[in-house]
Design an enzyme around this catalytic site. Structure first.
Site, PDB file in Angstrom:
ATOM      1  N   GLU A   1       0.654  -1.296   0.010  1.00 38.61           N
ATOM      2  CA  GLU A   1       0.081  -0.076   0.045  1.00 38.61           C
ATOM      3  C   GLU A   1       0.997   1.166  -0.209  1.00 38.61           C
ATOM      4  O   GLU A   1       0.801   2.008   0.978  1.00 38.61           O
ATOM      5  CB  GLU A   1      -0.992   0.094   1.326  1.00 38.61           C
ATOM      6  CG  GLU A   1      -2.086  -1.232   1.176  1.00 38.61           C
ATOM      7  CD  GLU A   1      -3.107  -1.182   2.172  1.00 38.61           C
ATOM      8  OE1 GLU A   1      -2.817  -0.475   3.024  1.00 38.61           O
ATOM      9  OE2 GLU A   1      -4.047  -2.073   2.110  1.00 38.61           O
TER      10      GLU A   1
ATOM     11  N   GLU B   1      -4.164  -8.646  -1.469  1.00 38.77           N
ATOM     12  CA  GLU B   1      -4.782  -8.823  -0.143  1.00 38.77           C
ATOM     13  C   GLU B   1      -6.014  -8.298  -0.307  1.00 38.77           C
ATOM     14  O   GLU B   1      -6.532  -7.428  -0.911  1.00 38.77           O
ATOM     15  CB  GLU B   1      -3.891  -7.595   0.809  1.00 38.77           C
ATOM     16  CG  GLU B   1      -4.407  -7.788   2.190  1.00 38.77           C
ATOM     17  CD  GLU B   1      -3.790  -6.363   3.026  1.00 38.77           C
ATOM     18  OE1 GLU B   1      -2.699  -6.420   2.721  1.00 38.77           O
ATOM     19  OE2 GLU B   1      -4.542  -5.893   3.591  1.00 38.77           O
TER      20      GLU B   1
END
Length: 486
Positions: A234, A337
Site C-alpha cells: 500500500e 490482499e
C-alpha cells in the site's frame, strides 16, 4: 512493372496491414462434453450446505436461448490467462494464534486450508518484519545498522517460521510463497518512525534493497523457498501502522536503479517482483509509470492489487484491471490482499462478507487476474492480535480461550474456487445473459472444466449452462454459490 514500384507497393501494403498481435503465450487445453456429467457443489445461506455435492446433471442438445431465460455461456475455444493459484497470508498474528491452539486443532486448520479434503491452497503471502497484524513493531536489524551486519530473523523463529514450515510440509500441493514489506526500519525514513507513512530516504535505497535480498536468502536457508516479493504494501496509504509512501516515479526508480539490479547481483533474478500492491483505483497510473519504462519493466513480473478502494464510497473498479492487462499483456495481475474490516464477534456468519469474496474473485479473474491471495488465514476471537487496534475478519478464527475453530462463510466461498481450479488451468470465455448471476470458468490441465456461478439475489433462479451445442438445466438458490465440475 518497375521493381521500384513493386517495392513501394509492398511497403504501403505492410504499413497499412493491421498488425497481428499474438496473444497466445500457451497452447490451448482441449475440452469436450462427450459423456460428461456435471457435478454441482453448493454453499447457500438458508440451509447447511457448505461446499456440498448436491447432484449430477447430464447434457442435452441445446436450443436457441431466449431473452426471458437466464443462461451461462461457456466457450472453451476462447482461453485466456493461466491460473497461478489461490491462498492466504501467514502473518505474525496468524502464527501467534495458531501456537495457542491445541495440537489437534492446529492440524485441523492446516488440513482445512492446505489439504486435498480442505480447500487446497497453493499461494502464501507473508511479511518482511512487522505489519499491523503483529503484536509489536520490529525489524531484523539493530536501529541505525545501515550495513545490515546485525540482520537476523530470530523474531520469526518463535511463531511464524514454525507455522509456515508446517503448512508447507502438510500441504497436498506445492505452495508458492511471496513476501511484502510494510515499512523500512525507522532510521531509513525521513520521519524516523515505522508508523504513519513517511518515505524511504535516498541515502538508504541501497541498504533497503539489500534488506530484501537478505530476507529471501535467510528464509530460503530455513527451507522456505521464496517465489516472489512485492516492493511495498500500500505505497499510497498513510496508515496508523507500519507504512511507507512511494510515488509512482519513486517506486519506478527504486526498482530500476536499486532493487532490480540488487536482486540480479545476488543471483535472485528469478524471483517474481510485483509492483503497486495497493487498490484498484490508482493501478493504471502506477502500471503506466513503471511498466512504461523498459529499464524498470524488465525487472517486473506483475502488478499486485487490493480491494479496499470502496473506502471512498464508490464501487469496485474492475475495469481498471482490464485496462492494465490490455495495456501490458505480458505482465500479470495478482490479487495480493483483501479482508473484511471492522471485526464484530457477533457477525462471524455475516453472509455479505462471503459474497464480497465471491464477487471479487469472479470479476478479478474475468479481468485477467492469475492468482488471488486472502489476508490473514487465522485470527483470534478479537480479530487480532493487532498492535494498533485494526481488528478484522479472517475466513477462520481461533478462540484462544476455548481452543475451538470458527469457520465463516468466506472460507467456503473461497473454497469454491481454490478446491477445484488448479494451477496451470486456463480461464475460459464465460458470460451470463442476466446480471442477477455472475460466473467464471477455468479448464484444468486434466480436461475438467470448472464453472463457478454466484447468485447474490433474494430469489431462486433457474438457468441454463450452454456449451458447445449442448446445455444443462440447473437451479441456484438465493444467496448461494455453485461450482460446476464437468
Amino acid at each position: 512493372m518497375d521493381i521500384r514500384i513493386l517495392a513501394f507497393l509492398g511497403v504501403i501494403f505492410f504499413a497499412c496491414k493491421p498488425l497481428s498481435v499474438d496473444t497466445k503465450s500457451k497452447e490451448e487445453l482441449v475440452f469436450n462434453t462427450k459423456n460428461k456429467m456435471i457435478d454441482v457443489y453448493c454453499t447457500s445461506k438458508d440451509d447447511n450446505k457448505r461446499l456440498t455435492l448436491v447432484g449430477s446433471h447430464g447434457f442435452t442438445d441445446a436450443e436457441q436461448p431466449l431473452e426471458s431465460e437466464i443462461s451461462v455461456f461457456v466457450n472453451p475455444q476462447k482461453q485466456f490467462q493461466t491460473f497461478l493459484g489461490i491462498g492466504g497470508a501467514i502473518t505474525d498474528a496468524s502464527a501467534e494464534v495458531f501456537s495457542k491452539l491445541p495440537e489437534k486443532k492446529q492440524k485441523e486448520l492446516l488440513d482445512a486450508y492446505y489439504g486435498a479434503q480442505g480447500i487446497n491452497y497453493t499461494l502464501m503471502r507473508t511479511t518482511i518484519h512487522s505489519s499491523d497484524f503483529s503484536s509489536e513493531s520490529y525489524t531484523y536489524i539493530e536501529e541505525g545498522d545501515k550495513e545490515l551486519n546485525s540482520f537476523s530473523i530470530e523474531h520469526d523463529q518463535t511463531y511464524r517460521l514454525p507455522m509456515i514450515k508446517r503448512a508447507l510440509s502438510q500441504a497436498d500441493s506445492a505452495i508458492k510463497v511471496y513476501a511484502s514489506p510494510w515499512s523500512p526500519p525507522a532510521f531509513m525514513k525521513g520521519r524516523k518512525d515505522m508508523l504513519r507513512g513517511g518515505k524511504l530516504q535516498p541515502e538508504y535505497y541501497q541498504s533497503w534493497a539489500s534488506y530484501y535480498a537478505k530476507f529471501i536468502k535467510t528464509y530460503e536457508a530455513e527451507g522456505i523457498p521464496v517465489w516472489g516479493l512485492t516492493v511495498q504494501n500500500e505505497p499510497m496509504a498513510v496508515q496508523t501502522w507500519e507504512s511507507c509512501i512511494y510515488t509512482a516515479e519513486e517506486e519506478r526508480d527504486f526498482i530500476k536503479n536499486y532493487l532490480g539490479p540488487t536482486l540480479q547481483a545476488e543471483g535472485l533474478q528469478s524471483k517474481k517482483l510485483i509492483v503497486w500492491d495497493h487498490n484498484r483505483d490508482l493501478i493504471s497510473h502506477r502500471a503506466n509509470t513503471i511498466l512504461g519504462d523498459p529499464e524498470a519493466a524488465k525487472y517486473v513480473w506483475g502488478v499486485g492489487f487490493h480491494w479496499y478502494e470502496t473506502w471512498a464510497g464508490g464501487d469496485p473498479l474492475w475495469d481498471n484491471l482490464r485496462n492494465v492487462k490490455e495495456s501490458f499483456p505480458d505482465k500479470q495481475l495478482l490479487f495480493t490482499e483483501g479482508c473484511n474490516e471492522k471485526f464484530d464477534a457477533n457477525e462471524y456468519q455475516r453472509w455479505s462478507n462471503a459474497e464480497r469474496y465471491g464477487k471479487s474473485m469472479i470479476n478479478d479473474f474475468n479481468c485477467g487476474t492469475v492468482g488471488w491471495t486472502d489476508w490473514n488465514i487465522l485470527l483470534d476471537q478479537n480479530g487480532g492480535p493487532n498492535h494498533v487496534g485494526n481488528f478484522c475478519f479472517a475466513p477462520i478464527h481461533g478462540d484462544t480461550n476455548t481452543g475451538e475453530l470458527i469457520y465463516t462463510p468466506a472460507y467456503y466461498y473461497i473454497g469454491h474456487f481454490s478446491k477445484f481450479i488448479r494451477p496451470g488451468a486456463h480461464r475460459v470465455s464465460t458470460t451470463t445473459s442476466f446480471s442477477d448471476i455472475i460466473s467464471t470458468s477455468f479448464l484444468n490441465i486434466d480436461g475438467k472444466m470448472v464453472t463457478v456461478v454466484m447468485n447474490e439475489s433474494e430469489k431462486e433462479m433457474d438457468y441454463k449452462l450452454i456449451i458447445e451445442g449442448v446445455h444443462a438445466k440447473l437451479t441456484i438458490a438465493p444467496h448461494s454459490i455453485q461450482t460446476l465440475v464437468y
